[in-house]
Motif scaffolding. Structure first.
Motif, PDB file in Angstrom:
ATOM      1  N   THR A 124    -104.357 -26.979  87.866  1.00  0.00           N
ATOM      2  CA  THR A 124    -103.650 -28.119  87.287  1.00  0.00           C
ATOM      3  C   THR A 124    -104.015 -29.403  88.030  1.00  0.00           C
ATOM      4  O   THR A 124    -104.297 -30.437  87.402  1.00  0.00           O
ATOM      5  CB  THR A 124    -102.124 -27.895  87.350  1.00  0.00           C
ATOM      6  OG1 THR A 124    -101.792 -26.686  86.670  1.00  0.00           O
ATOM      7  CG2 THR A 124    -101.371 -29.060  86.719  1.00  0.00           C
ATOM      8  N   ILE A 125    -104.027 -29.331  89.353  1.00  0.00           N
ATOM      9  CA  ILE A 125    -104.362 -30.508  90.152  1.00  0.00           C
ATOM     10  C   ILE A 125    -105.805 -30.929  89.882  1.00  0.00           C
ATOM     11  O   ILE A 125    -106.098 -32.124  89.720  1.00  0.00           O
ATOM     12  CB  ILE A 125    -104.151 -30.238  91.656  1.00  0.00           C
ATOM     13  CG1 ILE A 125    -102.656 -29.970  91.936  1.00  0.00           C
ATOM     14  CG2 ILE A 125    -104.646 -31.416  92.487  1.00  0.00           C
ATOM     15  CD1 ILE A 125    -101.735 -31.093  91.527  1.00  0.00           C
ATOM     16  N   GLY A 126    -106.706 -29.966  89.809  1.00  0.00           N
ATOM     17  CA  GLY A 126    -108.098 -30.299  89.513  1.00  0.00           C
ATOM     18  C   GLY A 126    -108.238 -30.978  88.167  1.00  0.00           C
ATOM     19  O   GLY A 126    -108.975 -31.962  88.019  1.00  0.00           O
ATOM     20  N   ALA A 127    -107.505 -30.471  87.166  1.00  0.00           N
ATOM     21  CA  ALA A 127    -107.547 -31.068  85.824  1.00  0.00           C
ATOM     22  C   ALA A 127    -106.978 -32.473  85.844  1.00  0.00           C
ATOM     23  O   ALA A 127    -107.525 -33.392  85.199  1.00  0.00           O
ATOM     24  CB  ALA A 127    -106.780 -30.195  84.840  1.00  0.00           C
ATOM     25  N   TYR A 128    -105.893 -32.679  86.577  1.00  0.00           N
ATOM     26  CA  TYR A 128    -105.301 -34.017  86.618  1.00  0.00           C
ATOM     27  C   TYR A 128    -106.228 -35.003  87.323  1.00  0.00           C
ATOM     28  O   TYR A 128    -106.330 -36.165  86.921  1.00  0.00           O
ATOM     29  CB  TYR A 128    -103.930 -33.983  87.297  1.00  0.00           C
ATOM     30  CG  TYR A 128    -103.170 -35.275  87.079  1.00  0.00           C
ATOM     31  CD1 TYR A 128    -102.464 -35.487  85.904  1.00  0.00           C
ATOM     32  CD2 TYR A 128    -103.204 -36.295  88.024  1.00  0.00           C
ATOM     33  CE1 TYR A 128    -101.796 -36.685  85.676  1.00  0.00           C
ATOM     34  CE2 TYR A 128    -102.545 -37.493  87.807  1.00  0.00           C
ATOM     35  CZ  TYR A 128    -101.843 -37.678  86.632  1.00  0.00           C
ATOM     36  OH  TYR A 128    -101.207 -38.872  86.406  1.00  0.00           O
ATOM     37  N   LYS A 129    -106.915 -34.539  88.358  1.00  0.00           N
ATOM     38  CA  LYS A 129    -107.872 -35.426  89.028  1.00  0.00           C
ATOM     39  C   LYS A 129    -109.022 -35.790  88.092  1.00  0.00           C
ATOM     40  O   LYS A 129    -109.570 -36.904  88.169  1.00  0.00           O
ATOM     41  CB  LYS A 129    -108.377 -34.771  90.310  1.00  0.00           C
ATOM     42  CG  LYS A 129    -107.308 -34.737  91.406  1.00  0.00           C
ATOM     43  CD  LYS A 129    -107.824 -34.149  92.702  1.00  0.00           C
ATOM     44  CE  LYS A 129    -106.751 -34.226  93.795  1.00  0.00           C
ATOM     45  NZ  LYS A 129    -107.217 -33.658  95.079  1.00  0.00           N
ATOM     46  N   ALA A 130    -109.372 -34.876  87.189  1.00  0.00           N
ATOM     47  CA  ALA A 130    -110.378 -35.212  86.177  1.00  0.00           C
ATOM     48  C   ALA A 130    -109.845 -36.300  85.251  1.00  0.00           C
ATOM     49  O   ALA A 130    -110.586 -37.223  84.865  1.00  0.00           O
ATOM     50  CB  ALA A 130    -110.751 -33.963  85.379  1.00  0.00           C
ATOM     51  N   LEU A 131    -108.562 -36.216  84.890  1.00  0.00           N
ATOM     52  CA  LEU A 131    -107.960 -37.272  84.073  1.00  0.00           C
ATOM     53  C   LEU A 131    -108.006 -38.606  84.811  1.00  0.00           C
ATOM     54  O   LEU A 131    -108.277 -39.658  84.200  1.00  0.00           O
ATOM     55  CB  LEU A 131    -106.506 -36.917  83.741  1.00  0.00           C
ATOM     56  CG  LEU A 131    -106.248 -36.225  82.394  1.00  0.00           C
ATOM     57  CD1 LEU A 131    -107.003 -34.923  82.287  1.00  0.00           C
ATOM     58  CD2 LEU A 131    -104.748 -35.976  82.194  1.00  0.00           C
ATOM     59  N   GLU A 132    -107.772 -38.588  86.116  1.00  0.00           N
ATOM     60  CA  GLU A 132    -107.859 -39.818  86.896  1.00  0.00           C
ATOM     61  C   GLU A 132    -109.275 -40.407  86.839  1.00  0.00           C
ATOM     62  O   GLU A 132    -109.444 -41.635  86.740  1.00  0.00           O
ATOM     63  CB  GLU A 132    -107.457 -39.545  88.346  1.00  0.00           C
ATOM     64  CG  GLU A 132    -105.981 -39.203  88.522  1.00  0.00           C
ATOM     65  CD  GLU A 132    -105.613 -38.907  89.957  1.00  0.00           C
ATOM     66  OE1 GLU A 132    -104.521 -39.296  90.379  1.00  0.00           O
ATOM     67  OE2 GLU A 132    -106.428 -38.286  90.666  1.00  0.00           O
ATOM     68  N   THR A 133    -110.272 -39.535  86.897  1.00  0.00           N
ATOM     69  CA  THR A 133    -111.656 -40.002  86.797  1.00  0.00           C
ATOM     70  C   THR A 133    -111.928 -40.606  85.431  1.00  0.00           C
ATOM     71  O   THR A 133    -112.553 -41.677  85.309  1.00  0.00           O
ATOM     72  CB  THR A 133    -112.625 -38.836  87.060  1.00  0.00           C
ATOM     73  OG1 THR A 133    -112.476 -38.383  88.407  1.00  0.00           O
ATOM     74  CG2 THR A 133    -114.071 -39.253  86.834  1.00  0.00           C
ATOM     75  N   LEU A 134    -111.471 -39.946  84.382  1.00  0.00           N
ATOM     76  CA  LEU A 134    -111.661 -40.453  83.020  1.00  0.00           C
ATOM     77  C   LEU A 134    -110.972 -41.812  82.843  1.00  0.00           C
ATOM     78  O   LEU A 134    -111.494 -42.699  82.161  1.00  0.00           O
ATOM     79  CB  LEU A 134    -111.115 -39.448  82.009  1.00  0.00           C
ATOM     80  CG  LEU A 134    -111.901 -38.140  81.897  1.00  0.00           C
ATOM     81  CD1 LEU A 134    -111.069 -37.092  81.151  1.00  0.00           C
ATOM     82  CD2 LEU A 134    -113.238 -38.361  81.191  1.00  0.00           C
TER      83      LEU A 134
END
Length: 300
Positions: A124-134
Motif C-alpha cells: 500500500t505504501i509503495g502504491a501511494y508513493k507511486a501516486l505521489e510521483t504521478l
C-alpha cells in the motif's frame, strides 16, 4: 468542509487547491454495455464529475461516454482507483497507465487507492508513493485513498509525504462513519461518500432495512417535494461530503443532480443523523486481502 450549495454545480476545493464538483456520477456495478450511455447522458444534463475504478471493469466505457457527450475533456473531473493487485511502486505506476489508456486520457484528475490492503501494508505504501510521483509529474491532479480507517490513515501519513486529498468511504444515514469523517477533517482530507443513499442492504436482526423506505427520510422528503434519495444526497452535501450516486436511468441521473434547490433544516439533519445503526453494509476494509479479493486488472 463547506460549500456554497446555492451555486450551480458547486465544487469543493481540495487540500492542494484543485477544485472538484461536489456531486458526481458513480458507475460501480454499472455494466460496461450501459456505462457509456449513462456517462454521456449525465454530462449532457450538467454533471461534470465521473467516478470509476479499475476493478469496475468499465473505465473504457467511461472514456467512450465522455467523448460521445461532446463535453470538452477540460470541463470534466475524472476520478478512478487502483485495485490491490496493482499495489507496490512499479505496479501502481503501470496501473495508472492501464487506467489512463482505457479512459483515453493523458491526465487523471483524482487517482485513489481503492483499499488499504492492511495485510500487506508495505505494498500500500509503495502504491501511494507511486501516486505521489504521478502527482509530482503532473500525470494526476490530486491523489487520495478509499476505505481507509483512522488508525490506518495515521500509519499511511507517517510513511508518506503528501496528505491525501480525498478518502472515499461508505457513508449514508445508517452508517455515516463519523470517526472517519473526523479523522479526515483533522488532516484536511475531504470525505467522499460511496453508497450515499445506502444502496447496500442492511439488516436489523433478520429484518431487511432500506434507507429508501425509512419513514423518517420519507417524511422529510414529502415535506420538501423531494425523493428519499434526494434527501440523503442533500444531507450529505450539507454536512460537507462529496457524493457520487450511481444510476443508469436518465430520470434518476437527472433527479440526483436536482438537489440544490431545497435546504434541509438543522432539525431535519439531526433526525437523519439519529438513524445511525453503526452497522457496516460493505466489507470490512481489514478483510480485504489478495487471497480473497485479488483479481488481475487487464491491460488496456
Amino acid at each position: 468542509m463547506t460549500i456554497d450549495l446555492t451555486a450551480p454545480n458547486p465544487s469543493f476545493t481540495l487540500n492542494n487547491g484543485v477544485t472538484m464538483p461536489a456531486l458526481g456520477l458513480g458507475v460501480f456495478q454499472t455494466p460496461p454495455e450501459e456505462t457509456s450511455a449513462a456517462v454521456a447522458e449525465a454530462l449532457r444534463i450538467g454533471y461534470r464529475h465521473i467516478d470509476t475504478a479499475a476493478s469496475y471493469g468499465n473505465e473504457r466505457e467511461v472514456g467512450e461516454g465522455l467523448r460521445a457527450s461532446g463535453v470538452d475533456r477540460s470541463e470534466v473531473f475524472l476520478e478512478t482507483k487502483l485495485w490491490i493487485t496493482d499495489y507496490g511502486y512499479d505496479q501502481a505506476l503501470h496501473g495508472f497507465e492501464k487506467s489512463a489508456a482505457k479512459l483515453g486520457v493523458d491526465q487523471i484528475d483524482l487517482l485513489l487507492l481503492h483499499q488499504p490492503l492492511t495485510s500487506e501494508f508495505e505494498k500500500t505504501i509503495g502504491a501511494y508513493k507511486a501516486l505521489e510521483t504521478l502527482l509530482a509529474d503532473g500525470r494526476v491532479r490530486a491523489i487520495g485513498i478509499s476505505n481507509v480507517m483512522p488508525d490506518v490513515l495515521e500509519r499511511l501519513l507517517e510513511a508518506t509525504g503528501v496528505t491525501p486529498a480525498v478518502n472515499q468511504v461508505e457513508s449514508h444515514p445508517y452508517f455515516a462513519q463519523r470517526d472517519v469523517q473526523e479523522a479526515n477533517a483533522r488532516h484536511g482530507i475531504l470525505t467522499q461518500a460511496w453508497s450515499p443513499i445506502g444502496g447496500i442492504t442492511h439488516y436489523r436482526g433478520d429484518v431487511e432495512r432500506s434507507t429508501l423506505t425509512d419513514p423518517v427520510i420519507g417524511e422529510i422528503a414529502a415535506a420538501h417535494g423531494l425523493t428519499p434519495a434526494q434527501v440523503m444526497l442533500r444531507w450529505g452535501l450539507q454536512q460537507g461530503r462529496s457524493v457520487i450516486p450511481k444510476s443508469v436511468r436518465p430520470e434518476r441521473i437527472a433527479e440526483s443532480l436536482d438537489v440544490f434547490r431545497v435546504a434541509l433544516s438543522d432539525e431535519e439533519v439531526a433526525r437523519i443523523d439519529a438513524l445511525e445503526t453503526g452497522e457496516r453494509g460493505g466489507p470490512d476494509p481489514d478483510a480485504i486481502t489478495l487471497e480473497t479479493f485479488g483479481r488481475e486488472i487487464p491491460e488496456a
